[in-house]
Design an enzyme around this catalytic site. Sequence first.
Site, PDB file in Angstrom:
ATOM      1  N   CYS A  85       0.655  -1.216   0.015  1.00  0.00           N
ATOM      2  CA  CYS A  85       0.199  -0.012  -0.108  1.00  0.00           C
ATOM      3  C   CYS A  85       0.797   1.141   0.010  1.00  0.00           C
ATOM      4  O   CYS A  85       0.362   2.168  -0.522  1.00  0.00           O
ATOM      5  CB  CYS A  85      -0.827  -0.152   1.160  1.00  0.00           C
ATOM      6  N   HIS A 138      -1.769   1.078   7.644  1.00  0.00           N
ATOM      7  CA  HIS A 138      -1.989   0.972   6.114  1.00  0.00           C
ATOM      8  C   HIS A 138      -2.021   2.657   5.594  1.00  0.00           C
ATOM      9  O   HIS A 138      -2.448   3.441   6.338  1.00  0.00           O
ATOM     10  CB  HIS A 138      -3.622   0.555   6.058  1.00  0.00           C
TER      11      HIS A 138
END
Length: 1146
Positions: free
Chosen positions: A50, A305
């Site tokens: 990510c 994330h």
Amino acid sequence: MFGNLFEEDYSSVSSSQYGRGKKLKTKGLEPPAPREFTNLSGIRNQGGTCYLSSLLQTLHFTPEFREALFSLGPEELGSLEDKDKPDAKVRIIPLQLQRLFAQLLLLDQEAASTIDLTDSFGWTNDEEMRQHDVQELNRILFSALETSLVGTSGHDLIHRLYHGTIVNQIVCKECKNISERQEDFLDLTVAVKNVSGLEDELCNMYVEEEIFDYDNLYHCGTCDRLVKAAKSAKLRKLPPFLTISLLRFNFDFVKCERYKDTSCYTFPLRINLKPFCEQSELDDMEYMYDLFSVIIHKGGCYGGHYHVYIKDVDHLGNWQCQEEISDTNVNVKAPQSEEEANDPLVVLKTILLQEEANQIPVDQLGQKLLKKTGISWNKKYRKQHGPLRKFLQLHPQIFLLSTDESTVSLLRNHLTQAPSDLQSCEQILHTLASESPGLNDDTSCPHWFDINDSKVHPIREKDITQQFQGKESAYMLFYRKATLQRPPEARANPRYRVPCHLLKEMDAANILLQMRRAECDSANSTFELHLHLGPHYRFFNGALHPAVSETESVWDLTFDKRKTLGDLRQSIFQLLECWEGDMVLSVAKRVPAGLHVYHTLDGDDLTLCEAEVADGEDIFVWNGVEVGGVQIQTGFDCEPLLLNILHLELSGEGSKCEQLVESPHVFPANAEVGAVFTALGTPAGAILMNSVESADGECWTAVPKEDMKKTFREQGLRNGSLILVQDSDSDNNSLLPKQGRWTNSMNELNWLQVKNFCQSESEEKQVQIAVTMHTVVFDIRIKAIKELKLMKELGEIWHLRKMDWCYEAGEPLCEEDATLKELMIRSGDTLLLTEGKLPPPGHLKMPIWWYQPARLSGHCESRDHLNCAFSQDSTWRAAPTQGAPGPEPAEVSLLYLGDMEISEEATLVELKSQALALPSVSKLAVQSTALLRVWTVESKRPSRLLRTNWRQLKEYRLGRRAELCLELLQKEEDLGPRDVLLRTQLRIPGERAYSLATDLIWDTTRGWTAGSLRQRVADFYSLPVEKIEIAKYFPEKFEWLPISSWNQQVAKRKKKKNQDTLQGGPYYLKDGDTIGIKNLLFDDNDDFSTIRDDIGKENQKRLALEKKKSREVHRAQSSDLFSNAGVPARFRGPEASLSIHVASFR
């Protein structure tokens, strides 16, 4: 550097559920999904990438960077087809970046893949699964690009767009000499801790001066002496694109751990850098920078994330927020145009009229609608009119679909339109476009998107302020010079400046995607239907049955579910060729009695999906009235039920003996129960029902005469139900089984699971036993013993227990004449069959142990004497545990004496007397019960001391699983309720050892304070209280905790008079605890530990290390299993540096 500091959060993977008759269709062969309404593409996460996706999207939405990379042709970078040739210089990383950017711009897919790019980095699967820091990746990727572009016209790409300089100056206060040093930067790193925002930190860095004076003077080279000076820094050269990294992650040197700073840190959408620059004579616009990307980190310092907020500078995507759609109120001059704009027929006809040949692929029709109006079909029309393809199918009078339904065109009678109609159509599209905020070119409303891996959502500019603070907050900021202007031809044009070879590749890939989607759509749109041909069936015994073989009566047909029932009927006509009369299609179902028809499929214009025809459906083809001359009843109400009927029949011709016979009969579900007499030819009688088949007919219900007119379904009967029919002249109970149970109301039959919890070997480990709520425990136990084949004796050597929440043996079922209803045991519960006889009600059965502390002074028997006394009996079992410490390894042994059964009404002294009667205890020649001390046993160690001889056992609340141990004393004792028994040991001066343990009785009437205990110990050993130190021993940890009045931990909310009680933490003092005493006159060392403690701690460390290694092995094995299943294993691995491998092109 950061290793897997930011681990990805993975959701659990669940397999799809499929209904009965459904086929499992492979998802891996399906093409990627098309772009959503934003018309922007995301990037698929490879497991832990990510951070890479967020940075790549930022570079992609930097048009100057993207176009500079596109300007490098194959003559400079080489070709990917030549990368495996030994002498070819192929710059793989920039080529793969070009290809990825082209896919993000032009390829019609929801998310692009970075697998080829990470392969060019030289990354393995393990590196793709590990998270890294995006700030670190930014520097490493730029370095790799600079190395890859050496010798090309793009060698200065990074330097030209991102390079800036800082100048550090020191000015001498005496001679005004300026000493300066210049630093280059590609990104600025700014602090977050104790700073309110970006502008404040830039002011601290590039406006404020550091003064050297007093004890911190500066050595001036010109003056050649220590002088006062001022140090400052300024921005000398500003790059076109300014990257700012926020130091959110810090290290706490007190706690020795990393942490994330989640405090509020503001940053402006437009910033003026003029106050921070060395030169300030230029126009103010030259110092203005606009924010266009914010990389956000969600989580903490050990997991999280990344996603990114990006400003669409070129307006490549369709930007519209749901709230804007609802708030938009457009006043249309012509009401007629507004009504037509809401009519999807008019809108689609308008789009098709503007197409060449008036024909377009169905997949592109929705995209055309979105492009021309700014509103997708799903948002404006789907709720009222359904999916687009279905809408086209429902209007065959206007739209003409191809045979494979891949393209759509207008019928000829709709192709001729007057010029006024065409102008009206243009006005409709203009009206829709004006209504849509998605195509609004108002520059006052910037287009921002939240790109989270493969998902892209429009956001408002004000949403950025929500990322100032918290666990989800800004981590990197990207600004562009406000003077940078984009050419008009680049606006909403994704093909702008894309090389021709990439345009051709993307166009070919889009065509291939459309073909794959059409093939996949066709493959996923077929049904398997089972056609039952009516002329090949006969109706008998209450249901339909094939008149000939199954293969001739049932045909399998593969059919497109998007087609209509009329198409299905026409296809069946063509298959049968010689069908006469009307053809009716009905949904049928196989039941135990045969085939039954439920409902007719009406509406030839309905598709199979709309008619709710499922995959694998049974379709009965007939005339809708009769089969073989017999009129057929259809529907759920008259579904045939196959019932088993027990009744008396003569055993043979001329015989007067009757026997009970079971025969199957079929009845419609809506028939009356009294129809049973008609089927058997019996004028009247009694009917008993058993709703579920059972090996032993224990639950029979008599049907009252007034219920004979109720239907079988109303009585709750279903396929396989058992019915007992008796003549009216016979005795009601004559046909019931001997152990049967007559009930006035229906008792639902349930089942229990009984597990074999005995130590003996058996062929069966667990069995299921059918019971009713009135079954008693005794019957269950006997039946379980039989079915588990434990047939030694059916006496009292086994008993049943409930299973507790730990799935272990719990409360015993003592009352064997009690029913399951009384014991509140429900269907499906598990009982445990355990060896041993249960004590009578009100009695306790418990094991008795003999307890002798190691080398404890004051006891009349030595350990050697006990071992000698016990050695003659082979039934003794020792349970060694850790006990009081001493100069030698100490043990607390529990020696098993036997089981004892005693009434709960008995007193403690009666328990001691009965224990003395045990054969093993008689060898010790204990003279009196007053010389016995009784403890409860927990975890194979003495736990609670039982005192007060004349107290009944039930008052101690021992429970049915209690264990007791006996301790022999040298003299009688009578402990009061406030007396505490402690094992005290005096430390031997100069040695890491203690003398023999001695019992000490401490009266806590004056409180459980440390001072009171210290005074009692000092009096006992005749020592000055100020010259002793005491500590409690924790044998499970091999640790000593000194006891003093100042080091007790007191809860803030429990400030009472007795707040310094030793009963609370951290001591939790109780009977039997070991107290070490140190005489400070001879030993002033603070250490209470012994050599045995060191050995014990080393053993604990070794065991912990072995457990850790075993966990790592198990984790590695689990990781292999997860990787084979396609799901990344989640664990925190060792830190590893991030690197990108680049070939040399110098």
